[in-house]
Design an enzyme around this catalytic site. Structure first.
Site, PDB file in Angstrom:
ATOM      1  N   TYR A 180      40.326  31.838  46.748  1.00  0.00           N
ATOM      2  CA  TYR A 180      39.202  30.866  46.243  1.00  0.00           C
ATOM      3  C   TYR A 180      39.778  29.416  46.669  1.00  0.00           C
ATOM      4  O   TYR A 180      40.737  29.287  47.114  1.00  0.00           O
ATOM      5  CB  TYR A 180      39.308  31.049  44.722  1.00  0.00           C
ATOM      6  CG  TYR A 180      38.224  32.414  44.219  1.00  0.00           C
ATOM      7  CD1 TYR A 180      36.960  32.245  44.151  1.00  0.00           C
ATOM      8  CD2 TYR A 180      38.777  33.621  44.206  1.00  0.00           C
ATOM      9  CE1 TYR A 180      36.185  33.077  43.860  1.00  0.00           C
ATOM     10  CE2 TYR A 180      37.972  34.656  43.939  1.00  0.00           C
ATOM     11  CZ  TYR A 180      36.461  34.388  43.749  1.00  0.00           C
ATOM     12  OH  TYR A 180      35.662  35.355  43.418  1.00  0.00           O
ATOM     13  N   ARG A 340      39.059  46.651  34.575  1.00  0.00           N
ATOM     14  CA  ARG A 340      38.109  47.794  34.444  1.00  0.00           C
ATOM     15  C   ARG A 340      38.255  48.776  33.471  1.00  0.00           C
ATOM     16  O   ARG A 340      37.710  49.247  33.140  1.00  0.00           O
ATOM     17  CB  ARG A 340      37.944  48.313  36.051  1.00  0.00           C
ATOM     18  CG  ARG A 340      37.531  47.413  37.091  1.00  0.00           C
ATOM     19  CD  ARG A 340      37.388  48.025  38.542  1.00  0.00           C
ATOM     20  NE  ARG A 340      38.900  47.959  38.920  1.00  0.00           N
ATOM     21  CZ  ARG A 340      39.518  48.402  40.043  1.00  0.00           C
ATOM     22  NH1 ARG A 340      38.530  49.136  40.733  1.00  0.00           N
ATOM     23  NH2 ARG A 340      40.665  48.152  40.326  1.00  0.00           N
ATOM     24  N   CYS A 370      30.676  47.855  37.871  1.00  0.00           N
ATOM     25  CA  CYS A 370      31.160  46.388  37.628  1.00  0.00           C
ATOM     26  C   CYS A 370      31.049  45.675  38.941  1.00  0.00           C
ATOM     27  O   CYS A 370      29.986  44.896  39.108  1.00  0.00           O
ATOM     28  CB  CYS A 370      32.669  46.479  37.331  1.00  0.00           C
ATOM     29  SG  CYS A 370      33.609  47.347  38.571  1.00  0.00           S
TER      30      CYS A 370
END
Length: 682
Positions: A180, A340, A370
């Site tokens: 990112y 998860r 998800c």
């Protein structure tokens, strides 16, 4: 309550607060309007209940999904600060009621990893410097200006202060992680700036340093600030990730630099390192699919812990409490991070504490409920837990009228229907015509990398044993047997589609289910007919065994499965490439004789004119027909399924429900969800 996991359930300080235990919920995207207010970026009651349920389940630290702080008119706390603070109090109070702590993850967004769909996206989501976009390499994200950097820093501080006002226990900065924006600044492969934010490592880390300094100045030095941190990038090149065992030249951050960066982040003032690995170019590392080893990041994260004194979290298919207990007891890490697995079972921490490991509903690393749903613009949820993200509206209530329920078929869909009906107080009979519960999922769970699929099957079988479900094995239901029941679920599954290709009656030709369950594929050369998910997983398995594998797919693409996450897709494609699996698309096997398969491929453009002349035998409107003669000691056919609806056609009516593969062969999520959604309202 005493527990054998003494260290896992011991408290730990992060900045100025104390966590009640060492289990942290990792951040996962919660963006849909039902769960997050698109105006204020505060969580709605439904979104808050999703997090509160995990706190109720015993999770010590909840870290929210990313909350943008970029200067846009919607979906940021900065636009409507008073409303944000007020709306977030329900979440904070709910988490605190169960003794847990709540961090909000703040993000500068994605940089070159942004989905660019308009000129606005291009303007609002810059990279450190002009660089190719992850999703569309033909487009370059623009470079961010210094004025914009300063505005981002200011926004991080202001948003953190709003979180503190709302009752939040801390914030997490997203991140020097996963490729990112802040990670792109930190890595020389992406950051080509020549000012004080580029060049040497200290300059490349200036942005995250200014962020934490601004937050501490605004919120106080004791206000906890965590940072999401990828220790290593595992990047071979743009849009190419490295496999765990692969030798490669690291283009991103290697382990040595990763340890150096970790030390610097601690020096800057960060209170916790929330660690994993990977980048958008190696997306299957930060989002490890079923093919990735368990606890895939632990070895690298332990190296970080040796170098810093602040708490270190390890995430990434890390769901084994025994392994976590050992690592924490030995001082190798401080906190067990799970994303998860806590979607699959919100009560995970309490079950760990109580030693009820067999009662944990496992995550199967499919990403369908998800990550797949997030990218479809839907609510986050879970393939094996339909209640996830709908904790109140999908909660089970006792049935108003007790009914006699028949479930025909003991696959996952049938067992889910039986489980839900039994929990609601109905009288349930489940009939399975074979001697095993699980249906085709038994075959799907057979490969050695499907450990959690096997665990899910064990979990369902245990539910049938623990609940008042009358299971009738080796019993084929007849039309007459159905008359005494009030409601009937038909979960009779599907049959594999068969091909009448000449030569496919050979003993060397087998179908996917039988092959996965009990057939040893002998010989060196193998052809897989069908490039769907099952066919490609079989190809990977056989390639791993050292066989020469060719996949023959009749369409233009392989792995064309709806809902298949990019992380799962990318890693399986890398695995096929690593094991040198040959893929022929737009092709069919015409015949099989004397150990040779004749494959007809349709090509619009054939690269080698000489070979084309030798093997071309027809030109039609679809392109050039090319014949391949391919040695095949064994052929595995995986071309889908046909619903088994014969009994349903005889008994269908108002109170008869066709579910799972018997209705339409798709995937695990569809089978489980359809069964749950029908049974919860009976």
């Amino acid at each position: 309550m005493s527990t054998k996991y003494e260290h896992l359930f011991s408290p730990i300080k992060v900045g100025g607060i104390e966590l009640p235990n060492r289990i942290a919920m990792m951040p996962m995207g919660v963006f849909s309007p039902r769960l997050m207010n698109p105006k204020t970026a505060a969580y709605t009651k439904d979104g808050a209940d999703y997090y509160i349920e995990r706190a109720k389940g015993g999770t010590g630290l909840i870290i929210s999904g990313v909350v943008p702080i970029i200067p846009i008119p919607v979906r940021t706390p900065l636009c409507y600060p008073e409303e944000y603070v007020e709306e977030m109090k329900y979440l904070m109070d709910g988490v605190h009621e169960y003794g847990s702590k709540m961090f909000v993850q703040l993000t500068a967004m994605t940089g070159r990893a942004a989905h660019i769909e308009s000129e606005t996206d291009w303007k609002m989501l810059p990279a450190p410097a002009p660089i190719q976009n992850v999703w569309d390499p033909t487009i370059k994200n623009r470079g961010i200006t210094k004025d914009e950097i300063h505005k981002y820093v200011e926004n991080f501080a202001e948003a953190s202060y709003l979180v503190k006002q709302a009752g939040g226990d801390g914030v997490e900065i997203h991140a020097v992680h996963e490729g990112y924006l802040l990670d792109q600044f930190a890595i020389g492969f992406y950051n080509k700036r020549t000012d004080e934010y580029g060049g040497c490592l200290e300059n490349r880390l200036r942005f995250p340093r200014e962020i934490v300094e601004a937050i501490k100045a605004k919120c106080g030095k004791d206000f906890p600030v965590s940072i999401r941190y990828s220790v290593r990038s595992y990047v071979k090149d743009f849009n190419r990730g490295a496999l765990p065992w692969e030798e490669f030249e690291e283009k991103g951050r290697d382990l040595e630099e990763g340890i150096t960066v970790a030390k610097m982040l601690e020096e800057f003032g960060y209170d916790m390192l929330n660690c994993d690995n990977g980048s958008y170019d190696s997306w299957f590392w930060p989002h490890p699919p079923v093919y990735m080893p368990k606890a895939c990041n632990l070895k690298d994260v332990m190296k970080v812990k040796e170098a810093v004194s602040i708490p270190v979290v390890c995430a990434g298919r890390f769901d084994d409490p025994d392994l976590a207990e050992k690592a924490i007891a030995e001082g190798k890490i401080d906190i067990m991070g799970m994303g998860r697995p806590l979607l699959a079972d919100a009560e995970l921490a309490n079950k760990f504490r109580e030693g009820r490991l067999a009662d944990v509903r496992p995550c199967i690393s499919c990403h369908q409920g998800c990550l797949g749903r997030i990218f479809q613009g839907k609510d986050i949820s879970c393939a094996v837990n339909p209640v996830c993200g709908r904790e109140k509206s999908y909660a089970l209530a006792p049935a108003k009228t007790k009914k006699k329920i028949m479930v025909i078929g003991g696959g996952l869909g049938g067992m889910e229907a039986a489980r839900v009906c039994a929990l609601r107080g109905h009288e349930v009979d489940l009939y399975e015509k074979t001697g095993e519960l699980g249906g085709v999922f038994i075959a799907a769970a057979a490969p050695d990398f499907k450990e959690d699929d096997k665990n899910l099957l064990k979990w369902y079988i245990k539910q049938m044993e623990d609940l008042p479900v009358n299971v009738h094995m080796n019993t084929e239901v007849t039309e007459e047997m159905t008359a005494e029941y009030d409601e009937i679920f038909v979960a009779t599954g599907a049959k594999e589609r068969r091909l009448d290709t000449p030569g496919f009656d050979s003993e060397n030709v087998t179908y996917a289910v039988d092959t996965l369950r009990n057939i040893e594929v002998k010989g060196e050369n193998v052809i897989i007919v069908g490039g769907g998910l099952t066919g490609c997983e079989i190809a990977y398995k056989l390639g791993q065994e050292g066989k020469k594998v060719t996949v023959v797919e009749m369409t233009e693409t392989i792995l064309n499965a709806f809902g298949l996450s990019a992380a799962n897709y990318n890693m399986l494609m890398e695995l096929l490439d690593y094991y040198k699996v040959n893929v022929i698309k737009n092709a069919v096997v015409e015949s099989y004789k004397d150990g040779v398969a004749t494959v007809i491929e349709t090509q619009k453009n054939y690269p080698n004119a000489a070979n084309r002349a030798k093997r071309m035998f027809a030109v039609g409107p679809q392109g050039i027909k090319v014949k391949h003669e391919i040695p095949a000691d064994h052929i595995v056919v995986s071309v889908g399924y046909i619903p088994n609806q014969s009994l349903y056609e005889k008994i269908k009516g108002e109170h008869v429900y066709l579910i799972g593969d018997a209705k339409q062969p798709t995937n695990i999520m569809d089978a489980i969800w359809a069964a749950y959604e029908t049974a919860k309202d009976l």
